[in-house]
Design a protein around this motif. Structure first.
Motif, PDB file in Angstrom:
ATOM      1  N   GLU A 269     -13.271 -33.171 -79.026  1.00 46.05           N
ATOM      2  CA  GLU A 269     -14.503 -32.353 -79.143  1.00 46.05           C
ATOM      3  C   GLU A 269     -15.329 -32.862 -80.168  1.00 46.05           C
ATOM      4  OE1 GLU A 269     -16.053 -27.982 -78.577  1.00 46.05           O
ATOM      5  OE2 GLU A 269     -15.418 -28.316 -80.593  1.00 46.05           O
ATOM      6  N   VAL A 270     -16.581 -33.279 -80.241  1.00 42.23           N
ATOM      7  CA  VAL A 270     -17.375 -33.862 -81.479  1.00 42.23           C
ATOM      8  C   VAL A 270     -17.986 -32.705 -82.006  1.00 42.23           C
ATOM      9  CG1 VAL A 270     -18.958 -35.577 -82.348  1.00 42.23           C
ATOM     10  CG2 VAL A 270     -17.279 -36.149 -80.737  1.00 42.23           C
ATOM     11  N   PRO A 271     -18.178 -32.047 -82.892  1.00 48.43           N
ATOM     12  CA  PRO A 271     -18.609 -30.891 -83.576  1.00 48.43           C
ATOM     13  C   PRO A 271     -20.177 -31.448 -83.866  1.00 48.43           C
ATOM     14  CG  PRO A 271     -17.240 -31.663 -85.082  1.00 48.43           C
ATOM     15  CD  PRO A 271     -16.721 -32.464 -83.948  1.00 48.43           C
ATOM     16  N   ALA A 272     -20.832 -30.451 -83.721  1.00 49.99           N
ATOM     17  CA  ALA A 272     -22.505 -30.790 -83.928  1.00 49.99           C
ATOM     18  C   ALA A 272     -22.438 -31.082 -85.458  1.00 49.99           C
ATOM     19  CB  ALA A 272     -23.386 -29.471 -83.397  1.00 49.99           C
ATOM     20  N   SER A 273     -21.722 -30.430 -86.291  1.00 49.93           N
ATOM     21  CA  SER A 273     -21.776 -30.985 -87.366  1.00 49.93           C
ATOM     22  C   SER A 273     -21.664 -32.094 -87.890  1.00 49.93           C
ATOM     23  CB  SER A 273     -20.869 -29.994 -88.453  1.00 49.93           C
ATOM     24  OG  SER A 273     -19.286 -30.274 -87.996  1.00 49.93           O
ATOM     25  N   ALA A 274     -20.764 -33.002 -87.177  1.00 54.12           N
ATOM     26  CA  ALA A 274     -20.557 -34.509 -87.294  1.00 54.12           C
ATOM     27  C   ALA A 274     -21.605 -35.269 -86.639  1.00 54.12           C
ATOM     28  CB  ALA A 274     -19.202 -34.762 -86.796  1.00 54.12           C
ATOM     29  N   VAL A 275     -22.025 -34.926 -85.466  1.00 55.39           N
ATOM     30  CA  VAL A 275     -22.805 -35.779 -84.584  1.00 55.39           C
ATOM     31  C   VAL A 275     -23.674 -34.560 -84.184  1.00 55.39           C
ATOM     32  CG1 VAL A 275     -23.493 -37.046 -82.555  1.00 55.39           C
ATOM     33  CG2 VAL A 275     -21.295 -37.667 -83.915  1.00 55.39           C
ATOM     34  N   THR A 276     -25.159 -34.495 -84.435  1.00 60.76           N
ATOM     35  CA  THR A 276     -25.953 -33.824 -83.858  1.00 60.76           C
ATOM     36  C   THR A 276     -26.427 -34.003 -82.276  1.00 60.76           C
ATOM     37  OG1 THR A 276     -27.805 -34.928 -84.314  1.00 60.76           O
ATOM     38  CG2 THR A 276     -27.251 -33.440 -86.033  1.00 60.76           C
ATOM     39  N   LEU A 277     -26.722 -32.912 -81.645  1.00 57.82           N
ATOM     40  CA  LEU A 277     -26.961 -33.064 -80.331  1.00 57.82           C
ATOM     41  C   LEU A 277     -28.257 -34.307 -80.186  1.00 57.82           C
ATOM     42  CD1 LEU A 277     -26.781 -32.232 -77.449  1.00 57.82           C
ATOM     43  CD2 LEU A 277     -28.586 -30.442 -77.770  1.00 57.82           C
ATOM     44  N   PRO A 278     -29.282 -34.103 -81.019  1.00 51.48           N
ATOM     45  CA  PRO A 278     -30.241 -35.587 -80.758  1.00 51.48           C
ATOM     46  C   PRO A 278     -29.483 -36.791 -81.108  1.00 51.48           C
ATOM     47  CG  PRO A 278     -31.277 -33.524 -81.912  1.00 51.48           C
ATOM     48  CD  PRO A 278     -29.722 -33.234 -81.729  1.00 51.48           C
ATOM     49  N   ASN A 315     -19.205 -43.757 -87.336  1.00 49.56           N
ATOM     50  CA  ASN A 315     -18.270 -43.383 -88.513  1.00 49.56           C
ATOM     51  C   ASN A 315     -17.435 -42.313 -87.697  1.00 49.56           C
ATOM     52  OD1 ASN A 315     -19.723 -44.595 -90.471  1.00 49.56           O
ATOM     53  ND2 ASN A 315     -20.738 -42.936 -91.359  1.00 49.56           N
ATOM     54  N   TRP A 316     -17.942 -41.312 -86.932  1.00 52.36           N
ATOM     55  CA  TRP A 316     -16.797 -40.434 -85.973  1.00 52.36           C
ATOM     56  C   TRP A 316     -16.134 -41.213 -85.282  1.00 52.36           C
ATOM     57  CZ3 TRP A 316     -15.061 -39.537 -81.484  1.00 52.36           C
ATOM     58  CH2 TRP A 316     -14.107 -38.284 -81.466  1.00 52.36           C
ATOM     59  N   LEU A 317     -16.670 -42.310 -84.498  1.00 57.97           N
ATOM     60  CA  LEU A 317     -15.566 -43.387 -83.540  1.00 57.97           C
ATOM     61  C   LEU A 317     -14.806 -43.866 -84.416  1.00 57.97           C
ATOM     62  CD1 LEU A 317     -18.566 -44.277 -81.097  1.00 57.97           C
ATOM     63  CD2 LEU A 317     -16.607 -42.878 -80.454  1.00 57.97           C
ATOM     64  N   GLU A 318     -15.168 -44.650 -85.519  1.00 56.85           N
ATOM     65  CA  GLU A 318     -14.207 -45.396 -86.330  1.00 56.85           C
ATOM     66  C   GLU A 318     -12.972 -44.549 -86.690  1.00 56.85           C
ATOM     67  OE1 GLU A 318     -15.800 -49.648 -87.377  1.00 56.85           O
ATOM     68  OE2 GLU A 318     -16.581 -47.885 -88.908  1.00 56.85           O
ATOM     69  N   ALA A 319     -13.551 -43.290 -87.185  1.00 51.99           N
ATOM     70  CA  ALA A 319     -12.486 -42.225 -87.881  1.00 51.99           C
ATOM     71  C   ALA A 319     -11.410 -41.736 -86.734  1.00 51.99           C
ATOM     72  CB  ALA A 319     -13.149 -40.981 -88.455  1.00 51.99           C
ATOM     73  N   HIS A 320     -11.980 -41.528 -85.535  1.00 56.03           N
ATOM     74  CA  HIS A 320     -11.161 -41.287 -84.457  1.00 56.03           C
ATOM     75  C   HIS A 320     -10.130 -42.285 -84.041  1.00 56.03           C
ATOM     76  CE1 HIS A 320     -10.056 -39.164 -80.541  1.00 56.03           C
ATOM     77  NE2 HIS A 320      -9.914 -40.618 -80.304  1.00 56.03           N
ATOM     78  N   VAL A 321     -10.703 -43.505 -84.006  1.00 54.23           N
ATOM     79  CA  VAL A 321      -9.848 -44.595 -83.473  1.00 54.23           C
ATOM     80  C   VAL A 321      -8.677 -44.860 -84.759  1.00 54.23           C
ATOM     81  CG1 VAL A 321      -9.596 -47.149 -83.209  1.00 54.23           C
ATOM     82  CG2 VAL A 321     -11.430 -45.864 -82.033  1.00 54.23           C
ATOM     83  N   ALA A 322      -9.152 -44.720 -85.947  1.00 58.61           N
ATOM     84  CA  ALA A 322      -8.049 -45.081 -87.143  1.00 58.61           C
ATOM     85  C   ALA A 322      -7.083 -43.841 -87.229  1.00 58.61           C
ATOM     86  CB  ALA A 322      -8.986 -44.951 -88.238  1.00 58.61           C
TER      87      ALA A 322
END
Ligand code: SUG
Length: 416
Positions: A269-278, A315-322
């Protein structure tokens, strides 16, 4: 052997920006722009080449006959005489978004052991409501083998948008899965396109096991924020559900139901605090193809290049992959022409879990066939279409001729 085949809609020669989809922010904000049908179709072909190179089986669907003269005739008008909004609706190349072609239940999920497909009625949007007859003809041809059952659309007014509001969880070897139908409830400024009654009717037609079939409500926040389909905010593959925090109306209950029905699920789950809905909607982070890479390569995310442009997303994606997440590779593709109408990589394809040997080979693609399609596109697709061009009888003729040339090249003239 069962495998997942992605059928991409070839982007049709009438591709244009008429701003027809209320609730689809990209469509509305690019209304009136000049489109590039040739570049659009080549972008789609490149995405297919990219996925073939990953070792993924690839299928194709043909563009529909546009402008849709028989549909205009049912409205008592013609290409020459139609009011502007009807003419634009008749011209739309919207069948490119093959995720909206049908809902697919693979054979292991059905009581009769067949793969079921129900063509989507797409009744919420006038320009999409006349896709289903052409799509149905094509599905009946591509999936004529007795391994499949192809169903007629659910009747109006029960809106059905096909696989865009449907997800499936299963173990790695395509055993029996859990199917998740995500429906919306209307009443807001933007329409909820998928009706619960349509989803339930499809589950009945497909003879799904009620214990392994979930109906989950899409969040009003997501719909009103511009997530006109669930696949704009969530995508599933095998045991992984990749979702934005705001995807479901009752998040906790939805997650609990999913875990109960499929205990092995991994909810990313990607939290809205990391990536907003817009930002999720603008980047189309979730409108990605979450694919299992062959030879134990883990999962890859085929996502639009737009996702690279928004730092919070990337940034979220790169952190996930790392970290230790299930997505091991980020695979950006350029489908900008489609994106400008609200269609990302996942919109452009319909997933069918089946034995490729049971599919009509004319609908399967390899590198040579894609090269051949690209040649036809280069030779016949218009370079650009401005909104005023839709009134042109000459352009209408050229666009029809372009599709006819493609069908002839692929031995599919029977679809004319
Ligand atoms: O239905 N856009 C499509 C985009 C569909 C995306 N598909 C999925 N999310 N699966 C739609 O809104 C715009 C056409 C126009 O404005 O001319 C359009 O139909």
């Amino acid at each position: 052997m069962l495998t997942e085949i992605n059928f991409d809609g070839i982007i049709g020669p009438s591709h244009n920006y008429a701003g027809l989809s209320r609730g689809n922010i990209a469509s509305a904000s690019n209304a009136g722009d000049v489109s590039q049908p040739r570049a659009a179709a080549l972008q789609g072909i490149d995405k297919m080449r990219h996925n073939l190179a990953l070792g993924l089986p690839q299928g194709i669907f043909m563009p529909l006959d546009r402008p849709d003269a028989p549909w205009l005739a049912t409205l008592g008008t013609t290409q020459d005489d139609a009011e502007g909004h009807l003419r634009a609706q008749a011209w739309s190349a919207s069948s490119m978004w093959a995720a909206n072609a049908a809902t697919v239940s693979p054979a292991p999920d059905s009581a009769d052991g067949k793969c079921h497909l129900t063509v989507a009625n797409l009744v919420t949007m006038p320009h999409r409501s006349h896709e289903w007859p052409g799509t149905l003809a094509q599905l009946r041809l591509a999936f004529a083998d007795p391994a499949f059952v192809v169903h007629a659309p659910i009747p109006a007014p029960f809106g059905d948008e096909g696989a865009a509001n449907h997800m499936r969880l299963c173990s790695g070897h395509h055993g029996q899965g859990v199917e998740i139908f995500v429906y919306g409830v209307g009443g807001g400024r933007f329409p909820a396109r998928q009706h619960l009654d349509a989803s339930k009717a499809i589950a009945r037609h497909h003879r799904l096991d009620p214990a392994r079939t979930l109906f989950i409500r899409q969040s009003d926040t997501a719909i009103q924020g511009g997530a006109f389909h669930n696949d704009v905010v969530a995508v599933a593959n095998e045991h992984v559900l990749f979702t934005h925090e705001t995807a479901f109306e009752d998040r906790a209950a939805a997650h609990a139901e999913i875990r109960a029905a499929f205990p092995a699920v991994e909810i990313v789950e990607v939290p809205a605090s990391a990536v907003t809905l817009p930002d999720a909607i603008k980047s189309y982070l979730f409108n990605a193809q979450l694919v299992s890479l062959p030879d134990g390569g883990g999962m890859g995310l085929v996502l639009p290049t737009e996702a690279q442009a928004i730092p919070a997303v990337w940034n979220w994606l790169e952190a996930h992959v790392a970290g230790n997440g299930p997505i091991r590779r980020l695979l950006p593709v350029n489908v900008r022409q489609s994106m400008a109408n609200g269609g990302g990589p996942a919109c452009l394809r319909l997933r069918v879990v089946a034995d490729p040997a049971t599919v009509d080979p004319r609908f399967m693609a390899d590198g040579a066939k894609l090269d051949h399609i690209a040649e036809v596109v280069e030779a016949h697709w218009p370079e650009s279409i401005a909104p005023g061009d839709l009134a042109s009888a000459n352009l209408a003729r050229d666009v029809r001729h372009a599709r006819t040339a493609l069908l002839a090249a692929l031995d599919l003239s029977g679809l004319e």
